[in-house]
Scaffold this motif. Structure first.
Motif, short mmCIF file in Angstrom:
data_model
loop_
_atom_site.label_atom_id
_atom_site.label_comp_id
_atom_site.label_asym_id
_atom_site.label_seq_id
_atom_site.Cartn_x
_atom_site.Cartn_y
_atom_site.Cartn_z
N TYR A 115 -5.70 0.82 5.50
CA TYR A 115 -4.26 0.61 5.52
C TYR A 115 -3.80 -0.47 4.54
N LEU A 116 -4.74 -1.29 4.06
CA LEU A 116 -4.38 -2.39 3.17
C LEU A 116 -4.81 -2.08 1.74
N LYS A 162 0.82 -1.20 0.00
CA LYS A 162 0.00 0.00 0.00
C LYS A 162 0.87 1.26 0.00
N GLN A 163 2.07 1.15 0.56
CA GLN A 163 3.01 2.27 0.59
C GLN A 163 3.85 2.37 -0.69
N ARG A 219 -8.02 -3.21 7.19
CA ARG A 219 -8.83 -3.05 5.97
C ARG A 219 -9.90 -1.98 6.19
#
Length: 254
Positions: free
Chosen positions: A253-254, A202-203, A249
């Protein structure tokens, strides 16, 4: 906020549920009107103790997480920018004593050092703060760095960040430290890897998952159907990860 997070984790401990059932049953025993409730709580407590204390329960819950990714092959010819090892805590010694890494941190560090020595990446990134909610403590990453240097990893090949305390913060802080890095090998416990991999992707990282510590074996014998304290660790770990995945979720964050 972090203190609240740690307190909420305590509420997920199955041992606490069992204890609450037994305390409730004991309190109900003092009232004839609540005798039936007390018997029901006692039955639930015993049932939880048995079901959650046997090996098959913990392994059935944990194994899908641990088998999500196959072991990383460091001789596959791929070159990565960094090996990122997530800290798993450390034991805080008395003042003046040598800091001791927790079992999770030590296992992950050994796996990460092996990958760097085998040429998977030129940089070893160690991520993890103290994780202690009620005061200041030395970050786990600093202690891991000392161990890595002692066991032969050059200081110039090690980067550390000691601000993160949860998995999401690991990914955010590593991205801040490595803004131009894309391809990484991510090292953590096998059960933790599905959530950690999703957070790092995700980052914006291209993640090669490298599962390290496995808690399940897959084979059961007659004694595995007897309750044992070690098996509560499996259940605790599984609950922590499944709830963590759901919460991450929900928070995006996911």
């Amino acid at each position: 906020m972090y203190v609240l997070y740690k307190l909420l984790q305590v509420l997920l401990w199955p041992e606490l549920w069992i204890f609450a059932c037994f305390v409730g049953a004991w309190m109900a025993s003092f009232s004839t009107q609540r005798y039936a409730l007390g018997r029901w709580l006692l039955f639930v407590g015993i049932l939880l103790f048995y079901i959650l204390g046997i090996t098959p329960t913990g392994e059935v819950l944990l194994r899908p997480l641990e088998l999500r990714y196959v072991p990383f092959r460091d001789g596959d010819g791929h070159s990565y920018d960094a090996v990122v090892v997530l800290g798993g805590g450390k034991r805080q010694p008395p003042t003046g004593a040598t800091a001791i890494l927790g079992t999770n941190s030590l296992d992950r560090l050994v796996c990460g050092m092996r990958l760097v020595r085998n040429g998977a990446a030129p940089i070893l990134v160690l991520s993890g703060g103290s994780g202690y909610p009620f005061g200041q403590a030395t970050p786990a990453a600093d202690t891991m760095r000392e161990f890595a240097i002692e066991f032969g990893i050059p200081p110039s090949a090690i980067l550390t960040e000691g601000r993160s305390r949860i998995t999401f913060e690991n990914a955010v802080e590593v991205r801040r430290m490595l803004p131009n890095t894309r391809r990484i090998v991510l090292v953590t416990d096998a059960s933790h890897l599905p959530r950690a991999t999703a957070v790092f992707r995700k980052q914006g990282f291209d993640v090669a998952p490298s599962p390290c510590t496995y808690l399940t074996s897959g084979g059961w014998g007659p004694l595995d159907f007897l309750p044992r304290s070690d098996n509560f660790t499996l259940v605790n770990t599984a609950i922590h990860e499944y709830v963590g995945i759901a919460a991450y979720r929900a928070m995006g964050y996911l």
